[in-house]
Scaffold this motif. Structure first.
Motif, PDB file in Angstrom:
ATOM      1  N   UNK A 192     -29.274 -12.724 -27.323  1.00  0.00           N
ATOM      2  CA  UNK A 192     -30.591 -13.247 -27.701  1.00  0.00           C
ATOM      3  C   UNK A 192     -31.155 -14.147 -26.609  1.00  0.00           C
ATOM      4  N   UNK A 193     -30.319 -14.986 -26.037  1.00  0.00           N
ATOM      5  CA  UNK A 193     -30.780 -15.895 -24.985  1.00  0.00           C
ATOM      6  C   UNK A 193     -31.219 -15.097 -23.753  1.00  0.00           C
ATOM      7  N   UNK A 194     -30.475 -14.052 -23.428  1.00  0.00           N
ATOM      8  CA  UNK A 194     -30.831 -13.209 -22.279  1.00  0.00           C
ATOM      9  C   UNK A 194     -32.166 -12.518 -22.506  1.00  0.00           C
ATOM     10  N   UNK A 195     -32.364 -11.973 -23.705  1.00  0.00           N
ATOM     11  CA  UNK A 195     -33.618 -11.281 -24.018  1.00  0.00           C
ATOM     12  C   UNK A 195     -34.797 -12.250 -23.978  1.00  0.00           C
ATOM     13  N   UNK A 196     -34.581 -13.442 -24.546  1.00  0.00           N
ATOM     14  CA  UNK A 196     -35.649 -14.452 -24.534  1.00  0.00           C
ATOM     15  C   UNK A 196     -36.015 -14.831 -23.098  1.00  0.00           C
ATOM     16  N   UNK A 197     -35.018 -14.947 -22.235  1.00  0.00           N
ATOM     17  CA  UNK A 197     -35.274 -15.308 -20.844  1.00  0.00           C
ATOM     18  C   UNK A 197     -35.998 -14.175 -20.117  1.00  0.00           C
ATOM     19  N   UNK A 198     -35.647 -12.931 -20.440  1.00  0.00           N
ATOM     20  CA  UNK A 198     -36.376 -11.788 -19.879  1.00  0.00           C
ATOM     21  C   UNK A 198     -37.856 -11.876 -20.227  1.00  0.00           C
ATOM     22  N   UNK A 199     -38.133 -12.233 -21.461  1.00  0.00           N
ATOM     23  CA  UNK A 199     -39.534 -12.321 -21.896  1.00  0.00           C
ATOM     24  C   UNK A 199     -40.264 -13.453 -21.177  1.00  0.00           C
ATOM     25  N   UNK A 210     -40.867 -19.069 -29.619  1.00  0.00           N
ATOM     26  CA  UNK A 210     -41.290 -17.727 -30.017  1.00  0.00           C
ATOM     27  C   UNK A 210     -40.376 -16.678 -29.390  1.00  0.00           C
ATOM     28  N   UNK A 211     -40.079 -16.844 -28.091  1.00  0.00           N
ATOM     29  CA  UNK A 211     -39.262 -15.858 -27.381  1.00  0.00           C
ATOM     30  C   UNK A 211     -37.863 -15.766 -27.971  1.00  0.00           C
ATOM     31  N   UNK A 212     -37.259 -16.899 -28.293  1.00  0.00           N
ATOM     32  CA  UNK A 212     -35.886 -16.869 -28.807  1.00  0.00           C
ATOM     33  C   UNK A 212     -35.835 -16.313 -30.225  1.00  0.00           C
ATOM     34  N   UNK A 213     -36.836 -16.631 -31.045  1.00  0.00           N
ATOM     35  CA  UNK A 213     -36.851 -16.091 -32.405  1.00  0.00           C
ATOM     36  C   UNK A 213     -37.070 -14.576 -32.389  1.00  0.00           C
ATOM     37  N   UNK A 214     -37.964 -14.112 -31.523  1.00  0.00           N
ATOM     38  CA  UNK A 214     -38.179 -12.670 -31.375  1.00  0.00           C
ATOM     39  C   UNK A 214     -36.911 -11.993 -30.886  1.00  0.00           C
ATOM     40  N   UNK A 215     -36.245 -12.629 -29.924  1.00  0.00           N
ATOM     41  CA  UNK A 215     -35.015 -12.058 -29.376  1.00  0.00           C
ATOM     42  C   UNK A 215     -33.928 -11.974 -30.447  1.00  0.00           C
ATOM     43  N   UNK A 216     -33.833 -12.987 -31.303  1.00  0.00           N
ATOM     44  CA  UNK A 216     -32.847 -12.961 -32.382  1.00  0.00           C
ATOM     45  C   UNK A 216     -33.110 -11.810 -33.346  1.00  0.00           C
TER      46      UNK A 216
END
Length: 229
Positions: A192-199, A210-216
């Motif tokens: 999730x942290x990796x995906x949020x950072x990608x965003x 928002x990014x971390x919640x979406x990633x989760x």
């Protein structure tokens, strides 16, 4: 009464001595004024005491003034002291020295930013190391730094994770391979942290919450964030 050059020097020395003593006063307002005075009239003799006080000063805004005072002194004097301090057993000493090195911004400090500091068990130390590293990293070393920082994905609470994401994003596109690998990590928090950072890398205006919640949500649904990569 005429004040001679010798008398003026004596007066300055006395004021400096008073300011150094005031750094240990029980009142934070007095310590703040002392740090301001020592930075306003820099003297190489102050450096050791300023660095020493950074390690134990309890008030954030006083520590910030101590850092400012150190930046007012010659780098040739401050750099060796701060590099020595990042190896201290005291976490605050390491953290504040790293913070000050990031403010000074001298690339000669880079060798002091070790993997041990970037992965320090004390979160404040690690966060200070991340910030310093992205400012001091030499050209060509960014990918290796990104790989090391990526090992910390998923660590800590929101504040720590945001700090790491900001550090990674500051490195730019070189972080893409490390993030891509992390999206397949067995730990859902890391994914999730990796995906949020990608965003955040794609859209820096995206808020971290928002990014971390979406990633989760992506991870919960079985996605890896690799789609479209």
């Amino acid at each position: 009464m005429t004040i001679t050059g010798h008398d003026a020097q004596d007066q300055q020395a006395h004021q400096a001595h008073q300011a150094l003593r005031a750094l240990e006063d029980d009142r934070s307002s007095v310590r703040l004024r002392a740090a301001l005075a020592l930075g306003t009239s820099p003297d190489p003799r102050f450096v050791g005491k300023l660095v020493e006080r950074c390690a134990v000063e309890p008030e954030f805004y006083v520590r910030d003034m101590l850092t400012w005072a150190l930046t007012r002194h010659p780098v040739a004097m401050t750099l060796p002291e701060l590099v020595r301090e990042v190896r201290s057993e005291r976490a605050q000493a390491r953290s504040q020295a790293l913070h000050t090195l990031s403010k000074i911004g001298d690339p000669r400090a880079w060798p002091a930013i070790t993997r041990a500091l970037l992965t320090d068990t004390e979160e404040e130390v690690a966060r200070s190391a991340w910030r310093a590293a992205v400012l001091l990293v030499p050209h060509g070393e960014e990918s290796a730094l990104a790989a090391t920082l990526a090992t910390q994905l998923g660590r800590g609470g929101r504040e720590t994770q945001l700090s790491l994401s900001r550090a990674l994003v500051a490195l730019g596109e070189v972080i893409a391979p490390a993030l891509h690998t992390a999206t397949a990590h067995r730990d859902p928090g890391v994914r999730a942290h990796a995906i949020a950072t990608q965003r955040l890398l794609r859209d820096p205006d995206t808020g971290f919450e928002f990014a971390i919640e979406e990633a989760k949500r992506v991870v919960a649904l079985g996605g890896s964030g690799r789609e479209g990569q």
